[in-house]
Design a protein around this motif. Structure first.
Motif, PDB file in Angstrom:
ATOM      1  N   SER A   1      -4.586   2.616   3.220  1.00 37.08           N
ATOM      2  CA  SER A   1      -5.243   1.753   4.188  1.00 37.08           C
ATOM      3  C   SER A   1      -5.363   2.504   5.508  1.00 37.08           C
ATOM      4  O   SER A   1      -4.358   2.979   6.049  1.00 37.08           O
ATOM      5  CB  SER A   1      -4.442   0.458   4.385  1.00 37.08           C
ATOM      6  OG  SER A   1      -5.052  -0.372   5.353  1.00 37.08           O
TER       7      SER A   1
ATOM      8  N   SER B   1      -3.248  -1.680  -2.631  1.00 34.76           N
ATOM      9  CA  SER B   1      -4.207  -0.592  -2.448  1.00 34.76           C
ATOM     10  C   SER B   1      -3.454   0.710  -2.211  1.00 34.76           C
ATOM     11  O   SER B   1      -2.315   0.700  -1.736  1.00 34.76           O
ATOM     12  CB  SER B   1      -5.136  -0.888  -1.276  1.00 34.76           C
ATOM     13  OG  SER B   1      -5.915  -2.047  -1.540  1.00 34.76           O
TER      14      SER B   1
ATOM     15  N   ASP C   1       0.833  -1.200   0.000  1.00 35.16           N
ATOM     16  CA  ASP C   1       0.000   0.000   0.000  1.00 35.16           C
ATOM     17  C   ASP C   1       0.873   1.257   0.000  1.00 35.16           C
ATOM     18  O   ASP C   1       1.919   1.318   0.661  1.00 35.16           O
ATOM     19  CB  ASP C   1      -0.895   0.025   1.234  1.00 35.16           C
ATOM     20  CG  ASP C   1      -1.866  -1.143   1.260  1.00 35.16           C
ATOM     21  OD1 ASP C   1      -1.979  -1.851   0.240  1.00 35.16           O
ATOM     22  OD2 ASP C   1      -2.519  -1.344   2.300  1.00 35.16           O
TER      23      ASP C   1
END
Length: 321
Positions: free
Chosen positions: A196, A193, A172
Motif C-alpha cells: 500500500s 494487499s 498488508d
C-alpha cells in the motif's frame, strides 16, 4: 551518494529508475526531489527528461547540466552501520543509515510487536537468489511481519528491500506512510494487499513478484514504478491506482486476477502500461474510470472475461499497438 552529469548514454540507462535530481537552476524547488525518470529526448545536446516527482506531479526538465544522485545503487547509504536481523525482532525501528544483514538466518523473521518499523535511509538485505526456471527470483529469506515505512514523524527517507520473501497473515505486507522505497528481487504476499503506497510516497519495484493476496496486489495513492515484475493470482485487482495516484508499469506480466489486472479509478490520476503481458482475468485487462488518464502501449491482452481495455466515466486513454 555522488552526483554525476547526464550524458546521452547515462540518460538512457536511468529511464524507468528512481533518481534524486539536482543542479536545476530554473526550478530550484525541484532540487533534491526524488522521482521516476520516464522518458528522454536528445536534440542538439540538450536533454528533455519527464519525471513524476515526489509530489505526484509530472515535471518536464530541459537542459545540459542536469545532475543525478544515484539513489538506486544497491547500497546507496554512505557510512552505513551493518546490523543483524535480530534487530527486527523487538519492535524497535531499524536505525537510520543502517543495513540489516538478513542473509544468515534460516528461520522466518517475525517481530514480537507484530510490526517492523523502518526509518529513513535503511536497507534490509536478504540472501541473494538466482532466477528460477520460470524467470523469477525465489529469495529464501522469509519475513512474516508487516513492514511499515514512515510511521514515525520525520521518518521519510529511502528504504531499500532486496532479496526478501515477505508473507504476512495479518495485514498488508508493506505499508508506505512516508518516504520512498526501492524493492528488488522480492516476493510479496498477504492476507490483504501486498503493498500500500500512500500519498507523497514513491516506490520502485524491479524483478519482484506480487502474488496470492486476498485483496489487490498493489494499491497506489502516491506514485509507483514497476519494471520486469510478475503480478499474479490476487483476489481483487492486480494494481489499483486511485486517490491521486500515478503508476508507470513496464515489461511486467499479469496473470489470474479476480477483477481487472490494472485499474485507474476513484480519483486515480495517471497510469502508463507498456510492453506488458496481461493474461486471464475475470474482469477487464485494463480498466480506466472516474477521470483517470492512461497510456497503453505494445501490450498483449488475452483471455479477459470482459473487455481487453475498458474506458468509463470521462476518462482518457491513448493506445498504441
Amino acid at each position: 551518494m555522488t552526483d554525476s552529469l547526464l550524458s546521452p548514454n547515462q540518460v538512457s540507462n536511468v529511464v524507468g529508475r528512481i533518481v534524486i535530481i539536482s543542479n536545476i537552476i530554473s526550478q530550484p524547488e525541484l532540487n533534491d526531489q526524488l522521482g521516476n525518470v520516464e522518458d528522454y529526448v536528445v536534440s542538439s545536446d540538450r536533454y528533455s527528461i519527464r519525471l513524476l516527482d515526489n509530489r505526484n506531479k509530472v515535471v518536464q526538465l530541459r537542459g545540459k547540466n542536469i545532475a543525478l544522485k544515484h539513489s538506486v545503487a544497491d547500497h546507496p547509504v554512505t557510512d552505513a552501520t551493518v546490523i543483524s536481523s535480530d534487530n527486527l525482532l523487538h519492535g524497535v525501528p531499524v536505525p537510520k543509515h543502517s543495513i540489516v544483514n538478513a542473509t544468515a538466518t534460516d528461520q522466518p523473521i517475525a517481530s514480537m510487536s507484530g510490526e517492523i518499523h523502518l526509518t529513513e535511509s535503511c536497507t534490509i538485505q536478504g540472501t541473494t537468489s538466482s532466477l528460477s526456471s520460470k524467470g523469477v527470483y525465489s529469495p529464501p529469506t522469509l519475513i512474516t511481519s508487516p513492514l511499515i515505512a514512515g510511521a514515525s514523524e520525520g521518518a521519510a527517507g529511502l528504504v531499500i528491500l532486496q532479496d526478501l520473501n515477505i508473507n504476512t497473515s495479518s495485514r498488508d505486507a508493506v505499508i508506505m506512510l512516508r518516504g520512498h522505497a526501492v524493492f528488488r528481487r522480492c516476493i510479496f504476499s498477504s492476507v490483504d494487499s501486498a503493498i500500500s503506497v500512500n500519498r507523497d510516497c514513491h516506490v520502485f519495484l524491479e524483478n519482484c513478484v506480487i502474488e496470492n493476496c486476498r485483496g489487490s496486489g498493489l494499491i497506489v495513492q502516491g506514485t509507483a514504478t514497476l519494471l520486469n515484475c510478475v503480478v499474479r493470482n490476487n483476489g481483487a485487482f492486480g494494481i489499483e491506482v486511485r486517490q491521486g495516484g500515478s503508476a508507470v508499469i513496464s515489461h511486467c506480466e499479469f496473470l489470474n486476477h479476480g477483477r481487472a489486472h490494472v485499474i485507474g479509478y476513484a480519483g486515480g490520476r495517471r497510469m502508463e502500461v507498456r510492453d506488458c503481458s496481461l493474461l486471464r482475468t475475470a474482469d477487464s485487462g485494463v480498466l480506466v474510470a472516474d477521470g483517470c488518464q492512461a497510456i497503453v502501449q505494445r501490450c498483449q491482452i488475452q483471455h479477459a472475461k470482459e473487455a481487453g481495455i475498458a474506458v468509463e466515466s470521462k476518462s482518457l486513454i491513448e493506445i498504441d499497438s
